[in-house]
Design an enzyme around this catalytic site. Structure first.
Site, PDB file in Angstrom:
ATOM      1  N   GLY A 161      -5.563 -13.284 -93.269  1.00 14.36           N
ATOM      2  CA  GLY A 161      -5.039 -14.407 -94.025  1.00 14.36           C
ATOM      3  C   GLY A 161      -5.459 -14.394 -95.479  1.00 14.36           C
TER       4      GLY A 161
ATOM      5  N   ASN B 225     -15.237 -21.721 -88.570  1.00 13.29           N
ATOM      6  CA  ASN B 225     -16.612 -22.063 -88.221  1.00 13.29           C
ATOM      7  C   ASN B 225     -16.700 -23.487 -87.674  1.00 13.29           C
ATOM      8  OD1 ASN B 225     -18.336 -19.683 -89.298  1.00 13.29           O
ATOM      9  ND2 ASN B 225     -16.927 -20.123 -90.973  1.00 13.29           N
TER      10      ASN B 225
ATOM     11  N   GLY C  11      -6.642 -11.796 -97.300  1.00 13.94           N
ATOM     12  CA  GLY C  11      -6.107 -10.635 -97.997  1.00 13.94           C
ATOM     13  C   GLY C  11      -4.658 -10.836 -98.406  1.00 13.94           C
TER      14      GLY C  11
ATOM     15  N   GLU D 162     -17.598 -16.226 -88.881  1.00 12.51           N
ATOM     16  CA  GLU D 162     -18.658 -15.604 -89.666  1.00 12.51           C
ATOM     17  C   GLU D 162     -19.997 -16.320 -89.520  1.00 12.51           C
ATOM     18  OE1 GLU D 162     -18.310 -12.802 -90.846  1.00 12.51           O
ATOM     19  OE2 GLU D 162     -16.300 -12.467 -91.650  1.00 12.51           O
TER      20      GLU D 162
ATOM     21  N   LYS E 183     -23.333 -20.951 -96.079  1.00 11.86           N
ATOM     22  CA  LYS E 183     -22.641 -22.217 -95.804  1.00 11.86           C
ATOM     23  C   LYS E 183     -21.919 -22.146 -94.467  1.00 11.86           C
ATOM     24  CE  LYS E 183     -18.495 -20.406 -96.729  1.00 11.86           C
ATOM     25  NZ  LYS E 183     -17.249 -20.409 -95.937  1.00 11.86           N
TER      26      LYS E 183
ATOM     27  N   THR F  82      -5.363  -7.141 -94.487  1.00  9.72           N
ATOM     28  CA  THR F  82      -4.147  -7.950 -94.384  1.00  9.72           C
ATOM     29  C   THR F  82      -4.341  -9.139 -93.454  1.00  9.72           C
ATOM     30  OG1 THR F  82      -3.319  -6.409 -92.704  1.00  9.72           O
ATOM     31  CG2 THR F  82      -2.530  -6.091 -94.965  1.00  9.72           C
TER      32      THR F  82
ATOM     33  N   GLY G  58     -15.967 -19.069-103.248  1.00 12.88           N
ATOM     34  CA  GLY G  58     -15.861 -20.488-103.556  1.00 12.88           C
ATOM     35  C   GLY G  58     -15.088 -21.227-102.474  1.00 12.88           C
TER      36      GLY G  58
ATOM     37  N   ALA H 221      -7.439 -19.769 -97.173  1.00 15.55           N
ATOM     38  CA  ALA H 221      -6.282 -18.891 -97.367  1.00 15.55           C
ATOM     39  C   ALA H 221      -4.974 -19.638 -97.153  1.00 15.55           C
ATOM     40  CB  ALA H 221      -6.381 -17.701 -96.403  1.00 15.55           C
TER      41      ALA H 221
ATOM     42  N   THR I  70     -12.261 -22.021-100.773  1.00 15.01           N
ATOM     43  CA  THR I  70     -10.899 -21.486-100.741  1.00 15.01           C
ATOM     44  C   THR I  70     -10.425 -21.244 -99.315  1.00 15.01           C
ATOM     45  OG1 THR I  70     -11.925 -19.310-101.029  1.00 15.01           O
ATOM     46  CG2 THR I  70     -11.014 -20.352-102.994  1.00 15.01           C
TER      47      THR I  70
END
Length: 337
Positions: free
Chosen positions: A10, A255, A12, A280, A190, A8, A134, A138, A136
């Site tokens: 962002g 990031n 999700g 990440e 990336k 849960t 891709g 959230a 995206t």
């Protein structure tokens, strides 16, 4: 279709809302009872998705057993929780249920394998796995901003089921791909380049610098990907250059924000604490560095990032090192004259 979304955060929540919008019966699961109670009470995650209201039709629970009745199970947990969540899920979900992973990274505890491999191993190979990846954010998907993404899997049926579940004709387009290796590696690595692009911005360097960093970064990601069995053209698609652009150039990107702080003088740990959510790229840099060493693949930008994040090298020194590498052609060309 019954869809069970684990996580849960962002992403999700944004995907649960999209699936609900598409007419599916959606349940969202969280590990924390406190978070479950808060989401029931407030119907929003104000920290990650301010102003976004979770529809009442989405059930929120801490009970994972409901995944047993789902037609589609979506893993939207942080990278460090993918393996443990998949192991719990394996005791609940019947064979052949499609598992969709939306996390981006590598499993450092299991030899830097891709998340689809981690999930498949946990499920004893009995469930097809799809990587949904891709460009995206959230924050934008939750607000219905038009977005395109890739559903990659070794199973065409699983990829097409995922495409059908998520795609609509107003704001979310899904492509399929058989190259799950390239799609996952593009999504994971990336983040390394986005963190470095943020450092470039934090140092006050220009567009020239960031463009060079992004382009050469993608080149070395593709080099490693092809060595591991990916298709070169995948890195020119949504999960490659598309994801790279959105992550390197937007302030939605954790990031990039962490990189900006490092460029301005913060340590990696200070930057991640300031951002306040999982960065990440920090973990992907360690994984990418060691995987490249294992495979004998040259990844100078990843090596420089590793030296900055884990070796304490000043960012300016890392840039100087990159600029002073031996002369070479951009591609391995054969000259006629």
């Amino acid at each position: 279709m019954k869809v069970f979304v684990l996580g849960t955060g962002g992403w999700g929540i944004a995907l649960a809302m999209l699936l609900h919008q598409n007419g599916h019966e959606v349940t969202s699961w969280t590990y924390l009872q406190e978070e479950c109670d808060l989401l029931h009470r407030e119907r929003c995650n104000e920290k990650l998705l301010p102003g976004v209201v979770i529809p009442e039709g989405i059930e929120i629970t801490t009970d994972m057993s409901g995944a047993a009745k789902a037609d589609l199970v979506v893993l939207a947990v942080p990278s460090f929780a993918v393996a443990s969540t998949a192991e719990r899920l394996a005791k609940i979900v019947p064979p052949h249920t499609v598992i969709v992973n939306v996390g981006k990274g590598l499993d450092s505890k299991h030899g830097y394998c891709r998340f689809s491999e981690t999930i498949s191993n946990a499920m004893n190979g009995s469930n097809p796995v799809v990587a949904l990846t891709g460009p995206t954010h959230a924050e934008e998907v939750a607000r219905g901003i038009p977005t395109a993404i890739v559903a990659a899997s070794e199973s065409r049926a699983a990829a097409e089921l995922t495409q059908a579940a998520f795609m609509n004709d107003t704001n979310f387009r899904v492509y399929t791909s058989s190259d799950i290796i390239g799609c996952e590696l593009g999504g994971a690595f990336k983040n390394i380049i986005a963190l470095g692009a943020g450092i470039s911005d934090g140092l006050g360097l220009g567009d020239n610098s960031k463009a060079a960093f992004m382009t050469r970064g993608l080149t070395e990601i593709a080099r490693l990907g092809v060595k591991l069995g990916a298709k070169q053209e995948t890195f020119a698609g949504l999960s490659g250059v598309g994801d790279l652009i959105v992550t390197c150039c937007s302030m939605h990107s954790r990031n990039r924000r962490a990189g900006i702080l490092i460029g301005k003088g913060a340590t990696a740990q200070e930057a991640m604490k300031e951002v306040g959510a999982t960065v990440e790229g920090y973990y992907a840099t360690e994984a990418g560095y060691h995987l490249a060493q294992q495979q004998g693949v040259s990844m100078p930008i990843t090596e420089a990032m590793y030296a900055v994040l884990y070796g304490g090298m000043p960012a300016q020194e890392a840039i100087k090192h990159l600029l002073n590498r031996p002369r070479r052609g951009e591609h391995e060309e054969v000259w006629v004259h």
